[in-house]
Design an enzyme around this catalytic site. Structure first.
Site, short mmCIF file in Angstrom:
data_model
loop_
_atom_site.label_atom_id
_atom_site.label_comp_id
_atom_site.label_asym_id
_atom_site.label_seq_id
_atom_site.Cartn_x
_atom_site.Cartn_y
_atom_site.Cartn_z
N ASP A 8 0.80 -1.04 0.13
CA ASP A 8 -0.10 -0.13 -0.02
C ASP A 8 0.78 1.22 0.01
O ASP A 8 1.87 1.51 0.58
CB ASP A 8 -0.83 0.00 1.09
CG ASP A 8 -2.35 -0.70 1.17
OD1 ASP A 8 -2.03 -1.44 -0.11
OD2 ASP A 8 -2.78 -0.90 1.92
N TYR A 225 -6.85 4.82 -4.01
CA TYR A 225 -6.39 4.14 -2.76
C TYR A 225 -7.68 5.02 -1.56
O TYR A 225 -7.62 6.23 -1.74
CB TYR A 225 -5.42 4.64 -2.51
CG TYR A 225 -4.59 3.80 -1.23
CD1 TYR A 225 -4.72 2.41 -0.97
CD2 TYR A 225 -3.93 4.60 -0.15
CE1 TYR A 225 -4.53 1.85 0.15
CE2 TYR A 225 -3.68 4.13 0.93
CZ TYR A 225 -3.78 2.84 1.06
OH TYR A 225 -3.44 2.06 2.29
#
Length: 619
Positions: A8, A225
């Site tokens: 991430d 995201y």
């Protein structure tokens, strides 16, 4: 021949890449770190072109956060186990969130309603069927009406007087497009419009980010995201949105995009939450999504499109009506250009805003009074927190980061410190005990400013301006000292088994009061031979005004405290505030305790008096 680490794009992701680098023994191999905000073919290809080394500043910030959180959690939680009961926990962010909710509960309990009145005049305009309703403003300056007496005085002054229109002002007002979603605004809006909990919103957004199987396209990530506090949008997305809006809605709808005013430091590596491809409209892919995924995607898509559109324009009209030195006002507005509202509206606002007045109204218009409508009101206490308003408060105070809001709320609900009833969050008895203990023993940890300052220091580590080990070494000695003091001083807070007056009907022993996950209950001390238990009701020494039996402290099914008659279900008396033994001298109803005052329980009575000090000098 080359390894790409693509965890991430945030602090935690950076730290995971760093751990993987060593766990997979990549020291002597070609290895690069890549990040992307969307899982799409283009974004992944682009990120490989822009590969880089692991950013040790981000890794250090994550290490520092993890160390601080563990220091707080691992040293204070066992203390709560020893002093209250096993299974409790404290945390750097969760304890502050609990304190914020407890402080609001105290505010609500201490709130004394104040009376005020509103006055509306209904005027008949010459030549118009529909009357004009205007609100009382005051004289030249605004005049609040505080009670019946003031109201009667105003009405007396207005008897048989002539009314005239002294001003008709026309103007234009614009309403700017909203900003695209960040984590916290998405959580708030999904709670408000879709009734999703923060946890559900994040779970669904994660699925949309990781990718859904779209007919003809394979699995593709359809939003960017989901953990971000930035409202920035990439140039590519900006252009994509502009051409889509121009084509579908027309040139006049394509806007510049609203810019966020300066605020706290945001981690601007991320973009706002947006669709990865605006041409992928919600209706087009509805078949490939579950019902809830579709509803969330539609919210994100509409909000992003609206954020790239022109403001809405309103034509406003305000009218002043004067009579005998008193003024009434009426304002109306109508949409003359819908702009972004053609895609996205906040329902509650727009219904209220779209009001029109008769076109012919001007200074010469004759009007006469039809009737007055005066109404008594009482000020309302601050609202209980909901998940959405708690997230907004945490963000405003700079506590936690986008990734922590949902887990923090989940934890305090799971620990039973707080319960959720009709969207509202209420503190349980257990939550009060833990919060009181934390405030006494660890005032700095539950201090809102201290926690926000700690977040700022961690941001400093991310930027390479603060050394992470310095933060940790400065923090630990004070914490250790506080824990040692608490171990000695908090001895008395331990919730022991106190004896009650109740006798166990099975074996004749005096029953004891114990703490369970849902608060106190009565249990037989002869356990395990005798396993008798029953609910524990704490008498408050006040008789029920309906039937004369004892009033006891009870709890709703979910754990919220209230006061009710022990004779329930035969007697249905219940109140949320603690009743006193005194009666209201005005109407004879029971008085309730609110902070250091006693307030009449009958709605509309309004009697309030100071609570008398007790013998020992304490209120």
């Amino acid at each position: 021949d080359k390894v790409y680490l693509a965890t991430d794009p945030d602090r935690e992701g950076e730290a995971i890449s760093w751990h993987l680098y060593y766990a997979l023994k990549l020291e002597n191999k070609k290895c690069s770190r890549i990040t992307f905000n969307e899982i799409t073919k283009d974004a992944v290809k682009k990120s490989i072109k822009n590969s880089r080394d692991i950013d040790m500043n981000l890794v250090d910030a994550q290490q520092a956060r993890r160390m601080l959180d563990r220091m707080v959690g691992y040293t204070i939680s066992p203390l709560l186990w020893a002093k209250v009961k096993r299974g409790l926990s404290a945390g750097r962010v969760q304890s502050v969130a609990l304190r914020i909710i407890c402080d609001r509960e105290d505010e609500i309990n201490a709130f004394i309603p104040e009376e005020y009145w509103s006055l509306e005049g209904e005027f008949q305009v010459k030549g118009e069927k529909k009357p004009l309703t205007a609100k009382f403003y005051g004289t030249d300056k605004k005049l609040p009406i505080k009670n019946r007496q003031e109201m009667d005085e105003i009405l007396k002054n207005l008897e048989n007087c002539k009314y005239e229109i002294t001003e008709v002002k026309k103007g234009e007002r614009i309403k700017n497009a909203p900003l695209p979603f960040t984590t916290s605004t998405l959580q708030q809006e999904a709670a408000k419009t879709l009734n999703f909990s923060t946890q559900k919103t994040m779970r669904l957004a994660q699925q949309l980010y990781e990718g859904v199987d779209i007919k003809g396209n394979g699995t593709v990530g359809i939003i960017t995201y989901l953990r971000t506090d930035s409202t920035r949008v990439s140039e590519e997305a900006e252009n994509m949105a502009r051409s889509y809006i121009t084509e579908k809605y027309g040139e006049q709808y394509a806007g510049e995009g609203t810019v966020k005013k300066g605020g706290q430091k945001i981690q601007d590596a991320h973009e706002a939450i947006r669709p990865t491809d605006v041409a992928r409209t919600p209706l087009e892919i509805k078949e490939s999504l579950s019902r809830d995924q579709f509803r969330l995607y539609q919210l994100i898509w509409k909000r992003f499109m609206a954020s790239r559109m022109t403001p809405a324009k309103y034509e406003t009209t305000s009218v002043k009506i004067d009579g005998n030195g008193h003024r009434f006002t009426v304002a109306a507005s109508k949409v003359i250009f819908d702009g972004f509202m053609s895609v996205y509206t906040m329902d509650d606002e727009d219904k209220a805003e779209n009001r029109t007045l008769a076109k012919s109204i001007d200074k010469d218009t004759k009007l006469s009074l039809k009737e007055f409508d005066g109404e008594q009101h009482f000020t309302q206490p601050p609202a209980h927190y909901t998940e959405a308003s708690l997230v907004r408060t945490l963000e405003e105070l700079g506590i936690g980061r986008p990734s922590t809001y949902a887990p923090t709320i989940t934890t305090i609900l799971a620990r039973h410190y707080v319960i959720k009833e009709n969207k509202n969050l209420y503190v349980t008895e257990l939550g009060e005990v833990v919060n009181k203990m934390m405030k006494e023993a660890f005032p700095t940890i539950v201090d809102v400013n201290f926690t926000a300052n700690m977040e700022a220091l961690l941001d400093g580590v991310s930027e390479g301006t603060v050394d992470w080990k310095t933060i940790v070494s400065n923090f630990y000695p004070d914490l250790e000292e506080a824990v040692q003091n608490a171990e000695k001083e908090l001895e008395e807070v331990k919730v022991g088994d106190e004896e009650s007056d109740e006798v166990c009907e099975l074996c004749g022993r005096r029953m004891v009061i114990k703490y369970g996950p849902h608060g106190r209950f009565l249990a037989c001390p002869g356990f395990p031979e005798c396993r008798n238990t029953k609910p524990y009701y704490e008498k408050i020494g006040v008789a029920c005004p309906k039937c004369g039996k004892d009033i006891v402290l009870k709890k709703t099914q979910k754990g919220r405290k209230y006061y009710g008659c022990i004779g329930n279900p035969e007697c249905d008396f219940m109140v949320w505030q603690k009743p006193s033994n005194e009666k209201c001298p005005v109407c004879g109803s029971i008085l309730l305790e609110k902070g250091n005052k006693l307030v009449c329980s009958k709605e509309g009575c309004g009697f309030v008096k100071e609570k008398e000090k007790e013998e020992n000098g304490q209120g």
